[in-house]
Scaffold this active site. Structure first.
Site, PDB file in Angstrom:
ATOM      1  N   PHE A  85      17.024  -7.097   1.255  1.00 24.76           N
ATOM      2  CA  PHE A  85      17.087  -5.751   0.691  1.00 24.76           C
ATOM      3  C   PHE A  85      16.718  -4.730   1.768  1.00 24.76           C
ATOM      4  O   PHE A  85      15.918  -3.819   1.535  1.00 24.76           O
ATOM      5  CB  PHE A  85      16.152  -5.617  -0.514  1.00 24.76           C
ATOM      6  CG  PHE A  85      16.449  -6.595  -1.622  1.00 24.76           C
ATOM      7  CD1 PHE A  85      17.498  -6.381  -2.492  1.00 24.76           C
ATOM      8  CD2 PHE A  85      15.687  -7.744  -1.774  1.00 24.76           C
ATOM      9  CE1 PHE A  85      17.778  -7.285  -3.513  1.00 24.76           C
ATOM     10  CE2 PHE A  85      15.955  -8.658  -2.788  1.00 24.76           C
ATOM     11  CZ  PHE A  85      17.009  -8.432  -3.664  1.00 24.76           C
ATOM     12  N   GLU A 106      18.851   0.205   6.645  1.00 29.49           N
ATOM     13  CA  GLU A 106      18.935   0.510   8.071  1.00 29.49           C
ATOM     14  C   GLU A 106      18.046   1.714   8.369  1.00 29.49           C
ATOM     15  O   GLU A 106      18.015   2.685   7.630  1.00 29.49           O
ATOM     16  CB  GLU A 106      20.385   0.793   8.468  1.00 29.49           C
ATOM     17  CG  GLU A 106      21.248  -0.456   8.399  1.00 29.49           C
ATOM     18  CD  GLU A 106      22.564  -0.289   9.135  1.00 29.49           C
ATOM     19  OE1 GLU A 106      22.601   0.436  10.148  1.00 29.49           O
ATOM     20  OE2 GLU A 106      23.562  -0.879   8.681  1.00 29.49           O
ATOM     21  N   CYS A 159      27.550  -1.955   4.314  1.00 27.68           N
ATOM     22  CA  CYS A 159      27.123  -2.732   3.149  1.00 27.68           C
ATOM     23  C   CYS A 159      27.584  -2.133   1.825  1.00 27.68           C
ATOM     24  O   CYS A 159      28.369  -2.743   1.102  1.00 27.68           O
ATOM     25  CB  CYS A 159      25.600  -2.876   3.149  1.00 27.68           C
ATOM     26  SG  CYS A 159      24.982  -3.856   4.522  1.00 27.68           S
ATOM     27  N   LYS A 163      31.551  -1.873   0.845  1.00 31.73           N
ATOM     28  CA  LYS A 163      32.231  -3.180   0.725  1.00 31.73           C
ATOM     29  C   LYS A 163      31.575  -4.054  -0.336  1.00 31.73           C
ATOM     30  O   LYS A 163      32.242  -4.864  -0.987  1.00 31.73           O
ATOM     31  CB  LYS A 163      32.306  -3.874   2.083  1.00 31.73           C
ATOM     32  CG  LYS A 163      30.988  -4.291   2.714  1.00 31.73           C
ATOM     33  CD  LYS A 163      30.648  -5.740   2.499  1.00 31.73           C
ATOM     34  CE  LYS A 163      29.383  -6.141   3.239  1.00 31.73           C
ATOM     35  NZ  LYS A 163      28.940  -7.516   2.878  1.00 31.73           N
TER      36      LYS A 163
END
Length: 438
Positions: free
Chosen positions: A155, A158, A265, A268
């Site tokens: 989880f 960035e 992430c 997609k």
């Protein structure tokens, strides 16, 4: 430490997990099939920008707790627990996830597994993947049923990956045996006893990550849908968001109107979630995610429209400054970056676009060499007919509107992240526009 760990795949997730597990005191061996990447990591250099991670990498290389290899045989002989951290990108021309990298790892590792061990998937996958891979492991490994699989979704955000690994808000363990649960509880014990641990089966563990991303994407797109309504009604979505945030059932986190989400992430993953639901016969349950996706993409088109309006209706012969290339601040990731999508679209319509980003310029130049680039916000804005703030780096939030106004051709700005003080910019003589605000 009771176990030695391997991390298979040293991209964003894998490099972070390997360095953080070594920081907790484990002996860790990272593996990748890319020799150049392994050589770089061995030198203590990261292929990505992530605050605090390079320091952890170098410290644990120097301590000897962290090493890297390209050999699956070495990894199998070394590790008691093998974390699989490879990517699951969107299939070309489809919504579904490409899990071929996962299969490749299992097929390369399993033939060397001749003793009891635990293989732990951390990648985001379509539900049902873990059960299939567990069967493949038993079939291909010399140790057979002594090789178990667990699913332990990540989880990470960035820009906050080190903190999210060492101080997670929860740990999810998808396991098929008491032994697998015990091993993973032992591995994560150094994080402390206060972190909630949810123990479940494979399918639920896989769905947790997909559901979390779907909920987050929905919340972001909800407030951006409200921004569309606010524009039509001449209302202010920032004030609307503030009022909603005081409702404890809603909260203010990720209720920030703007250009929407991007990256490698969220977009997609919600598409893959829809695709997998369709395969399971539950497509109608997730049809709302199609509109979530569409709302998100419409924000980019609206940003282009606002910029076009400010330069007189056409980009031909106009100079446009773009502040931001990364999909979010504190990252150099440009995958599905809304900022670059807008920049490329404007250039395609005849605008002369110059981009500046504090850390993502090299990646942007490589991906889009036809755009112009500058080494500072001031440089990007020189002679610009309009300035677009598209990634909310703190450096951009703190720009002096008077100083920037000295170099532009016209004081026009579109705040794509609702990050600036509108009154301050207007008082400095700027024509200020923002998504969802009058």
């Amino acid at each position: 430490m009771p176990y030695r760990l391997t991390v298979l795949g040293t991209g964003y997730l894998g490099a972070t997990h390997a360095a953080c597990m070594a920081e907790l005191g484990f002996e860790v061996l990272g593996l990748d099939v890319d020799q150049a990447k392994i050589d770089r990591l061995r030198r203590g250099n990261l292929p990505i920008h992530e605050p605090g991670l390079e320091e952890l990498l170098r410290r644990n290389l120097e301590s000897g707790r962290l090493r890297f290899t390209t050999s699956f045989e070495e990894a199998a002989n070394f590790g008691d627990v093998h974390f699989v951290c490879v990517g699951t990108p969107q299939k070309k021309g489809e919504y579904g996830a490409d899990v071929s990298y996962l299969d490749a790892v299992i097929e390369s590792l399993a033939p060397h597994l001749d003793r009891q061990c635990l293989v732990v998937g951390k990648s985001t996958v379509p539900v049902g993947t873990a059960e299939r891979l567990a069967e493949k492991l038993v079939r291909l490994a010399p140790a057979g049923a002594q090789v178990e699989l667990a699913w332990n979704p990540e989880f990470l955000r960035e820009g906050f990956a080190v903190r999210d690994t060492l101080r997670p808000d929860r740990i999810v363990l998808g396991v098929a045996s008491d032994r697998a649960e015990k091993v993973l509880r032992d591995v994560y014990a150094p994080l402390g006893e206060e972190i909630p641990i949810v123990v479940t089966d494979y399918p639920t563990a896989e769905l947790v990550k997909s559901a979390a991303n779907a909920f987050l994407a929905t919340k972001i797109s909800f407030i951006n849908a409200m921004a569309e309504v606010c524009e039509a009604a001449h209302a202010d979505v920032k004030q609307l968001s503030l009022a909603l945030s005081f409702d404890e059932r809603i909260g203010g986190k990720y209720l920030n109107p703007g250009l929407g989400f991007g990256g490698g992430c969220l977009p997609k993953d919600i598409r893959a979630f829809m695709a997998r639901a369709g395969e399971l016969g539950a497509y109608q349950a997730l049809t709302f995610l199609s509109e979530v996706d569409a709302i998100n993409m419409r924000r980019r088109a609206r940003m282009v429209d606002l910029a076009r309006e400010l330069v007189g209706g056409s980009f031909e012969g106009r100079t446009v400054a773009v502040l931001g290339a990364a999909f979010k601040p504190n990252s150099d990731d440009i995958r599905d970056s809304p900022a670059l999508d807008v920049a490329v679209t404007i250039a395609r319509h005849g605008g002369k676009v110059t981009v500046y980003d504090p850390v993502a310029l090299d990646n942007a130049r490589t991906a889009h060499p036809d755009l112009g680039y500058a080494d500072s916000a001031r440089g990007a804005a020189r002679d610009a007919d309009v300035v677009l703030l598209l990634t909310e780096w703190q450096e951009f939030v703190e720009i002096d509107p008077e100083d920037l106004g000295l170099v532009v051709a016209a004081r026009n700005i579109v705040d794509g992240r609702n990050a600036l003080d509108a009154d301050a910019w207007r008082e400095a003589g700027w024509h200020y526009r923002a998504l969802g605000r009058p």
